[in-house]
Scaffold this motif. Structure first.
Motif, mmCIF file in Angstrom:
data_model
loop_
_atom_site.group_PDB
_atom_site.id
_atom_site.type_symbol
_atom_site.label_atom_id
_atom_site.label_comp_id
_atom_site.label_asym_id
_atom_site.label_seq_id
_atom_site.Cartn_x
_atom_site.Cartn_y
_atom_site.Cartn_z
ATOM 1 N N ARG A 2 0.845 -1.190 0.000
ATOM 2 C CA ARG A 2 0.000 0.000 0.000
ATOM 3 C C ARG A 2 0.876 1.234 0.000
ATOM 4 O O ARG A 2 1.936 1.252 0.609
ATOM 5 C CB ARG A 2 -0.863 0.056 1.263
ATOM 6 N N ILE A 3 0.385 2.275 -0.663
ATOM 7 C CA ILE A 3 1.055 3.569 -0.653
ATOM 8 C C ILE A 3 0.124 4.558 0.022
ATOM 9 O O ILE A 3 -1.034 4.687 -0.371
ATOM 10 C CB ILE A 3 1.408 4.030 -2.074
ATOM 11 N N CYS A 4 0.615 5.228 1.050
ATOM 12 C CA CYS A 4 -0.169 6.199 1.807
ATOM 13 C C CYS A 4 0.508 7.563 1.675
ATOM 14 O O CYS A 4 1.687 7.706 2.006
ATOM 15 C CB CYS A 4 -0.236 5.801 3.267
ATOM 16 N N LYS A 5 -0.242 8.532 1.194
ATOM 17 C CA LYS A 5 0.309 9.874 1.016
ATOM 18 C C LYS A 5 -0.123 10.767 2.170
ATOM 19 O O LYS A 5 -1.300 10.834 2.510
ATOM 20 C CB LYS A 5 -0.151 10.463 -0.309
ATOM 21 N N LEU A 6 0.861 11.443 2.739
ATOM 22 C CA LEU A 6 0.636 12.342 3.864
ATOM 23 C C LEU A 6 1.067 13.740 3.428
ATOM 24 O O LEU A 6 2.252 13.974 3.200
ATOM 25 C CB LEU A 6 1.472 11.852 5.049
ATOM 26 N N ASP A 7 0.115 14.649 3.284
ATOM 27 C CA ASP A 7 0.387 15.996 2.788
ATOM 28 C C ASP A 7 0.514 16.971 3.955
ATOM 29 O O ASP A 7 -0.456 17.229 4.673
ATOM 30 C CB ASP A 7 -0.741 16.436 1.845
ATOM 31 N N THR A 16 -4.739 16.323 14.048
ATOM 32 C CA THR A 16 -4.983 16.061 12.633
ATOM 33 C C THR A 16 -3.983 15.044 12.099
ATOM 34 O O THR A 16 -4.354 14.122 11.365
ATOM 35 C CB THR A 16 -4.908 17.363 11.817
ATOM 36 N N LEU A 17 -2.715 15.190 12.466
ATOM 37 C CA LEU A 17 -1.687 14.238 12.031
ATOM 38 C C LEU A 17 -2.068 12.819 12.424
ATOM 39 O O LEU A 17 -2.093 11.916 11.587
ATOM 40 C CB LEU A 17 -0.327 14.600 12.643
ATOM 41 N N LEU A 21 -3.163 9.668 10.005
ATOM 42 C CA LEU A 21 -2.382 8.429 10.042
ATOM 43 C C LEU A 21 -3.260 7.234 10.404
ATOM 44 O O LEU A 21 -3.147 6.166 9.798
ATOM 45 C CB LEU A 21 -1.232 8.556 11.040
ATOM 46 N N ALA A 22 -4.134 7.416 11.381
ATOM 47 C CA ALA A 22 -5.027 6.323 11.794
ATOM 48 C C ALA A 22 -5.909 5.887 10.629
ATOM 49 O O ALA A 22 -6.097 4.686 10.397
ATOM 50 C CB ALA A 22 -5.874 6.759 12.985
ATOM 51 N N ASP A 23 -6.434 6.849 9.883
ATOM 52 C CA ASP A 23 -7.287 6.525 8.733
ATOM 53 C C ASP A 23 -6.490 5.858 7.616
ATOM 54 O O ASP A 23 -6.907 4.832 7.073
ATOM 55 C CB ASP A 23 -7.972 7.778 8.195
ATOM 56 N N LEU A 24 -5.354 6.448 7.265
ATOM 57 C CA LEU A 24 -4.546 5.919 6.160
ATOM 58 C C LEU A 24 -4.033 4.507 6.428
ATOM 59 O O LEU A 24 -4.000 3.670 5.538
ATOM 60 C CB LEU A 24 -3.337 6.825 5.901
ATOM 61 N N PHE A 27 -5.454 2.023 11.615
ATOM 62 C CA PHE A 27 -5.242 1.752 13.036
ATOM 63 C C PHE A 27 -6.582 1.539 13.731
ATOM 64 O O PHE A 27 -7.596 2.108 13.331
ATOM 65 C CB PHE A 27 -4.499 2.910 13.709
ATOM 66 N N PRO A 28 -6.580 0.765 14.812
ATOM 67 C CA PRO A 28 -7.840 0.511 15.533
ATOM 68 C C PRO A 28 -8.348 1.767 16.250
ATOM 69 O O PRO A 28 -7.606 2.725 16.461
ATOM 70 C CB PRO A 28 -7.452 -0.571 16.538
ATOM 71 N N GLU A 29 -9.599 1.730 16.647
ATOM 72 C CA GLU A 29 -10.213 2.876 17.330
ATOM 73 C C GLU A 29 -9.471 3.241 18.606
ATOM 74 O O GLU A 29 -9.446 4.393 19.010
ATOM 75 C CB GLU A 29 -11.677 2.572 17.644
#
Length: 91
Positions: A2-7, A16-17, A21-24, A27-29
């Motif tokens: 997987r490729i995850c882009k962090l802008d 927000t960071l 990251l959790a969404d990309l 990660f668990p709740e």
């Protein structure tokens, strides 16, 4: 893989960071949303993931020293878990 882009332009604060990251990264709740929890979560990842960091200057402007600490955690996690890779794209 997987490729995850962090802008860095979209990250205005620590919350927000960690939310992005959790969404990309799925990660668990119960993810702790701090650098220690990030390291723990990254070192547990079992699939190959590339994290592309875009607009690093904006990330640093928005987060100050926390941006540097985040990048250190990312580097340490990648060293410990060979499934984690990252790259910082030049602005």
């Amino acid at each position: 893989m997987r490729i995850c882009k962090l802008d860095g332009k979209t990250i205005k604060d620590r919350e927000t960071l960690h939310g992005i990251l959790a969404d990309l990264l799925g990660f668990p709740e119960w993810y702790g949303r701090n650098l220690d929890a990030l390291h723990d979560s990254l070192t547990d990842i079992q699939e190959e993931i590339w994290i592309q960091i875009q607009n690093e200057n904006d990330l640093t402007l928005n987060l100050g020293n926390y941006a540097a600490a985040f990048l250190k955690v990312l580097a340490a996690s990648a060293k410990e878990n060979k499934n984690i890779h990252y790259m910082i794209e030049s602005n």
